[in-house]
Design an enzyme around this catalytic site. Structure first.
Site, PDB file in Angstrom:
ATOM      1  N   ASP A 202      14.612   9.333 -18.427  1.00 10.62           N
ATOM      2  CA  ASP A 202      13.360   9.548 -18.818  1.00 10.62           C
ATOM      3  C   ASP A 202      14.001  10.155 -19.975  1.00 10.62           C
ATOM      4  O   ASP A 202      14.789  10.842 -20.535  1.00 10.62           O
ATOM      5  CB  ASP A 202      13.003  10.883 -17.894  1.00 10.62           C
ATOM      6  CG  ASP A 202      11.250  10.640 -17.881  1.00 10.62           C
ATOM      7  OD1 ASP A 202      10.693  10.677 -18.167  1.00 10.62           O
ATOM      8  OD2 ASP A 202      11.053  12.477 -18.545  1.00 10.62           O
ATOM      9  N   GLU A 269      14.251   5.577 -21.837  1.00  9.05           N
ATOM     10  CA  GLU A 269      13.080   5.427 -22.529  1.00  9.05           C
ATOM     11  C   GLU A 269      12.309   6.484 -23.926  1.00  9.05           C
ATOM     12  O   GLU A 269      13.126   7.337 -24.239  1.00  9.05           O
ATOM     13  CB  GLU A 269      11.669   6.697 -21.270  1.00  9.05           C
ATOM     14  CG  GLU A 269      10.323   6.770 -22.549  1.00  9.05           C
ATOM     15  CD  GLU A 269       9.638   7.765 -21.793  1.00  9.05           C
ATOM     16  OE1 GLU A 269       8.019   7.892 -21.341  1.00  9.05           O
ATOM     17  OE2 GLU A 269      10.568   8.989 -20.814  1.00  9.05           O
TER      18      GLU A 269
END
Length: 533
Positions: A202, A269
């Site tokens: 993330d 990401e």
């Protein structure tokens, strides 16, 4: 010649566990629910599953605020349930990947409690990003939270501010502290030893911050759009609270740790432009792969968006991208690009033919539209709470998976944590499985076509000149080349190329093209895959 790694060209099925399938009737999806649907997932033809965060969390941000990296949230089951799921998936030839949130933790994590309560001289004092207030007591600098307001929270116990790029309850780990960095990377070691095949990281561009806490520059007023004004943090260029060049050797360190276990995969990401994605993931440096929000934020069927994206990535030789059109944070593809079954099919075909590792979000194979009927009282997402009424937040892409007609669309025997979407009543798995012309059947055929074609799986991509609303490119691997054509407009279109010959590939539900005499004719939102001799 060594075989390509399993992830290169793989199709990874992204599961938002809380909304996938409830096995025990408490209204929340769980790990046993995922296990119960592994045969469905295997039948799709995908190669791996990526689970949204499964760790204990107070759910201020629904699992993206982790309070224990080595546990399993009781809503989802137990460690034994996760281990059983890994074994069951592996038994079906499916890889299992976890979503790890290592840039920050929950403010209820034991590490943060020790950093907060141990004082400036405590053992974990600098495991988080702490700073003195400005002279007038306000925040140390101008950094803004993605979720609104200053990215700093004052903590009376330390008489200092701590940095949070997201919610106040998500304090930022200080990756410049070697002990904190090692503790975070060791989380990957723990799960690799459990048999996990890889990770999605993330906000992978936010591990490092500028140690001098330099202000971020403003986006020039002339460049601001409605998006910038609606989301105040986007009025800054995030050069100092994230996206630092020092991230590259750090990401390389993470990949080296993951590569210490054979046949594993780690992708990230990145919230910024394609350059971050390309520079931070090359054969020599950074992660194995990554995606940015460029294609996730696109809202128009504009061929140039896709051409520009791949031409930018091509400036980084050897970069292998992940390709994603929607996920748990983003409006569903079919709605974002205008709605309708024809557009859903067009975008599925494009998703599964572009170069990269495909990230297929649950329900995308059904052509699900965004759930837009949620009311203020039903919203669970903190972003929806903050931005209402201009936005309902992210819950519209997180509603329960529609499995069958009837109460709660087969997701749960109890009231679901989010309401099942009325927009999905006619698109259930059961209904589509019985229809050989359904979008589900189309998705399975596309995945099978991709897996049977070295060019579509691992081939290089070359964007071709095309007129109007036509996107054209070739995928080439060895002696095989596939010409991929997409008409992104509601009117018939033509792709012309001297000497164009080849046999269009037939798929159920594919709007056929006619290719002859150097021309391929495409119907409205038409797609063609043409094998070249």
């Amino acid at each position: 010649m060594s075989a390509a790694p399993w992830w290169k060209g793989a199709v990874v099925y992204h599961i938002y566990v809380r909304s996938f399938f409830d096995s025990d009737g408490d209204g929340h999806g769980d790990l046993k629910g995922v296990a119960a649907k592994l045969d469905y997932i295997k039948d799709l033809g995908v190669d791996a599953i990526w689970l949204s965060p499964v760790h204990p969390s107070p759910n201020r941000d629904w699992g993206y605020d982790v309070s224990d990296f080595e546990g399993v949230h009781p809503d989802y089951g137990s460690m034994a349930d996760l281990e059983a799921l890994i074994d069951a998936a592996h038994g079906r030839g499916l890889k299992v990947m976890l979503d790890e949130v290592l840039s920050h933790t929950s403010d209820e994590h034991a590490w943060f409690a020790a950093s907060r309560d141990g004082g400036p001289d405590g053992e974990k004092a600098s495991w988080y990003v702490w700073a003195e207030p400005a002279d007038d007591g306000t925040a140390p600098n101008n950094w803004l939270s993605v979720f609104g307001g200053p990215a700093w929270a004052y903590q009376p116990a330390r008489r200092q501010h701590y940095h949070h790029k997201f919610l106040r309850q998500q304090p930022k780990l200080n990756w410049r502290n070697p002990d904190a960095k090692e503790a975070a990377i060791s989380v990957l070691d723990f799960w690799l030893a459990k048999g996990i095949d890889g990770f999605r990281l993330d906000v992978a561009g936010t591990f490092l911050h500028d140690d001098a806490l330099t202000d971020n520059p403003a986006v020039p007023a002339a460049q601001r759009t409605r998006h910038h004004w609606a989301h105040a943090s986007e009025m800054q260029v995030h050069l100092n609270d994230s996206n630092l060049p020092e991230n590259i050797p750090l990401l390389d360190e993470i990949r080296t740790r993951v590569d210490g276990h054979s046949d594993r995969f780690v992708f990230g990401e990145f919230s910024e432009e394609e350059e971050r994605c390309g520079a931070y993931c090359t054969p020599e440096d950074g992660l194995h792969s990554a995606y940015t929000f460029v294609l996730l934020h696109a809202r128009k069927l504009n061929p140039q968006i896709f051409r520009d994206h791949f031409e930018t990535l091509a400036r980084h030789p050897g970069h292998w991208p992940c390709i994603s059109f929607c996920n748990h944070d983003i409006m569903r593809t079919a709605t974002r690009f205008g709605g309708g079954e024809a557009i859903a099919r067009l975008m599925l075909a494009l998703l599964l033919s572009l170069k990269g590792t495909t990230l297929l979000y649950q329900g995308e194979e059904l052509g699900l539209p965004q759930a837009q009927s949620l009311t203020r009282i039903e919203i669970r997402d903190p972003v929806g709470d903050l931005y209402w009424p201009i936005s309902k937040g992210r819950d519209g892409s997180r509603t329960p998976m529609p499995w069958a007609p009837g109460e709660n669309l087969g997701f749960s025997s109890a009231k679901p944590w989010l309401p099942s979407a009325p927009e999905h009543r006619d698109l259930t798995v059961a209904a589509q499985a019985a229809d050989r012309n359904s979008i589900l059947a189309f998705s399975k055929a596309l995945i099978a076509l991709r897996k049977a074609s070295p060019a579509l799986t691992r081939g290089e991509i070359e964007m071709l000149p095309a007129e109007g609303q036509v996107l054209a490119f070739t995928r080439t691997e060895g002696a095989e080349q596939v010409l991929c054509l997409f008409n992104m407009g509601p009117e018939p279109a033509v792709f012309a190329q001297a000497g164009l010959v080849g046999e269009p590939v037939g798929l159920p539900g594919l709007i056929q093209a006619k290719a002859a005499a150097g021309r391929a004719e495409l119907g409205p939102y038409g797609v063609a895959f043409i094998r070249r001799p």
